[in-house]
Design a protein around this motif. Structure first.
Motif, PDB file in Angstrom:
ATOM      1  N   VAL A  83       0.923  -1.058  -0.017  1.00 32.30           N
ATOM      2  CA  VAL A  83      -0.102  -0.067   0.095  1.00 32.30           C
ATOM      3  C   VAL A  83       0.815   1.156  -0.018  1.00 32.30           C
ATOM      4  O   VAL A  83       1.721   1.461   0.690  1.00 32.30           O
ATOM      5  N   GLU A  84       0.713   1.972  -0.888  1.00 30.95           N
ATOM      6  CA  GLU A  84       1.510   3.297  -0.901  1.00 30.95           C
ATOM      7  C   GLU A  84       1.205   4.225   0.030  1.00 30.95           C
ATOM      8  O   GLU A  84      -0.012   4.595   0.241  1.00 30.95           O
TER       9      GLU A  84
ATOM     10  N   VAL B 123      -1.923  16.733   0.036  1.00 31.88           N
ATOM     11  CA  VAL B 123      -1.984  15.450   0.576  1.00 31.88           C
ATOM     12  C   VAL B 123      -1.882  14.526  -0.806  1.00 31.88           C
ATOM     13  O   VAL B 123      -2.935  14.558  -1.682  1.00 31.88           O
ATOM     14  N   THR B 124      -0.935  13.633  -1.034  1.00 33.16           N
ATOM     15  CA  THR B 124      -1.056  12.701  -2.122  1.00 33.16           C
ATOM     16  C   THR B 124      -0.752  11.158  -1.713  1.00 33.16           C
ATOM     17  O   THR B 124      -0.268  11.190  -0.601  1.00 33.16           O
ATOM     18  N   GLN B 125      -1.103  10.515  -2.595  1.00 33.40           N
ATOM     19  CA  GLN B 125      -0.774   9.100  -2.492  1.00 33.40           C
ATOM     20  C   GLN B 125      -0.173   8.511  -3.659  1.00 33.40           C
ATOM     21  O   GLN B 125      -0.842   8.270  -4.731  1.00 33.40           O
ATOM     22  N   GLY B 126       1.117   8.280  -3.808  1.00 26.74           N
ATOM     23  CA  GLY B 126       1.802   8.153  -5.097  1.00 26.74           C
ATOM     24  C   GLY B 126       1.689   9.375  -5.888  1.00 26.74           C
ATOM     25  O   GLY B 126       2.086  10.441  -5.506  1.00 26.74           O
ATOM     26  N   ASP B 127       1.009   9.322  -7.114  1.00 25.36           N
ATOM     27  CA  ASP B 127       0.936  10.231  -8.163  1.00 25.36           C
ATOM     28  C   ASP B 127      -0.569  10.943  -7.928  1.00 25.36           C
ATOM     29  O   ASP B 127      -0.949  11.786  -8.595  1.00 25.36           O
TER      30      ASP B 127
ATOM     31  N   ALA C  27      -9.698  12.732   2.327  1.00 19.62           N
ATOM     32  CA  ALA C  27      -9.156  12.641   3.600  1.00 19.62           C
ATOM     33  C   ALA C  27     -10.129  12.738   4.781  1.00 19.62           C
ATOM     34  O   ALA C  27     -11.194  13.906   4.637  1.00 19.62           O
ATOM     35  N   SER C  28     -10.105  11.906   5.587  1.00 19.19           N
ATOM     36  CA  SER C  28     -11.303  12.025   6.748  1.00 19.19           C
ATOM     37  C   SER C  28     -10.748  13.231   7.828  1.00 19.19           C
ATOM     38  O   SER C  28     -11.854  13.784   8.508  1.00 19.19           O
TER      39      SER C  28
ATOM     40  N   ALA D 212      -6.053   9.839   6.375  1.00 19.61           N
ATOM     41  CA  ALA D 212      -6.668   9.475   5.045  1.00 19.61           C
ATOM     42  C   ALA D 212      -6.401   8.008   4.765  1.00 19.61           C
ATOM     43  O   ALA D 212      -5.240   7.589   4.943  1.00 19.61           O
ATOM     44  N   ARG D 213      -7.764   7.381   4.361  1.00 21.65           N
ATOM     45  CA  ARG D 213      -7.370   5.964   4.016  1.00 21.65           C
ATOM     46  C   ARG D 213      -6.422   5.160   4.806  1.00 21.65           C
ATOM     47  O   ARG D 213      -5.718   4.330   4.541  1.00 21.65           O
ATOM     48  N   ASP D 214      -7.130   5.316   5.912  1.00 24.39           N
ATOM     49  CA  ASP D 214      -6.619   4.361   7.178  1.00 24.39           C
ATOM     50  C   ASP D 214      -4.915   4.758   7.553  1.00 24.39           C
ATOM     51  O   ASP D 214      -4.579   3.892   8.060  1.00 24.39           O
TER      52      ASP D 214
END
Length: 258
Positions: free
Chosen positions: A37-38, A62-66, A72-73, A121-123
């Motif tokens: 998981v990125e 806020v990013t996840q990879g690209d 975001a919670s 964000a995303r756990d």
């Protein structure tokens, strides 16, 4: 004729067996593959300087990879003057464009301040921090000064690079389990293998304090359930220790309804 039928049947069985063997291998191979998981990353933008009474713009990309994270919670800014972490205040953010969460802050007087953004964000959770100098900055000898009798309390906020974020539960009720979660970082990295306990005191009855040990569920994230038997106000003090001599604590108040 019988020999011919036998030959065809044998060949068919061999083909089916080969096919099944390949499928099993493919399934096992896919099961053995580790899903990576990125992690989320946060680019915090805070001006180096500002003036008292003027609006200061804060931004967190806020990013996840690209990918820009637009779901975001929680993205909340926490600000405090140097040496006065217990007097911090928080500001909710607004997402103006995808993945960019902005807020506006004002400072009443000159000084050196810390700006930390808490992002969930995303756990995943992260909380980078930067500094800003307002006006002439801190008056020499002012930061860290304490009245007699307050030294012990201030000590618990003194570990450089340490950050704690308490996830306060919502709508806590009597005799219902409430999840308590704490996120810890050291030098902007998850603080792992810490000893984290909650000291719970209801309605100032210190002689009836309840201690709850939290379990590390992910790197730097500790959680546990607490059940309150009485309505009122609970003082929840988070105690954090580790083998390197770290000893920090923060106290939060929770309202318990019937």
């Amino acid at each position: 004729m019988k020999k011919r039928h036998l030959a065809i049947s044998t060949a068919l069985i061999a083909v089916l067996a080969t096919g099944c063997g390949q499928n099993d291998t493919d399934v096992n191979a896919s099961e053995d593959e580790e899903v990576v998981v990125e992690p989320i990353t946060v680019e915090l933008t805070v001006p180096e300087t500002g003036e008292a009474g003027q609006a200061i713009q804060l931004a967190a990309a806020v990013t996840q990879g690209d990918e820009k994270v637009k779901d975001a919670s929680e993205v909340e800014y926490e600000i405090w003057e140097d040496g006065k972490k217990e007097d911090s205040w928080k500001i909710k953010s607004n997402q103006k464009t995808d993945g960019l969460y902005e807020a506006e802050a004002k400072f009443e007087h000159d000084g050196l301040y810390h700006v930390q953004v808490h992002v969930t964000a995303r756990d995943m959770h992260t909380m980078p921090m930067k500094e800003i100098t307002i006006g002439t900055g801190a008056v020499e000898g002012e930061a860290g000064t304490e009245a007699e009798g307050e030294e012990s309390h201030e000590h618990h906020h003194g570990t450089e690079g340490f950050s704690m974020h308490f996830m306060e539960p919502e709508a806590v009720k009597v005799n219902e389990s409430a999840m308590m979660s704490v996120h810890l970082q050291q030098d902007e990295k998850p603080l792992e293998k810490a000893r984290v306990r909650l000291e719970v005191v209801i309605n100032d009855k210190t002689d009836e304090a309840q201690w709850v040990k939290l379990t590390e569920e992910k790197a730097g994230e500790y959680a546990g359930d607490v059940t309150f038997e009485t309505a009122g106000t609970a003082s929840v003090t988070v105690h954090v220790e580790n083998e390197e001599g770290l000893h920090e604590h923060e106290t939060h108040e929770i309202t318990i309804s019937k």
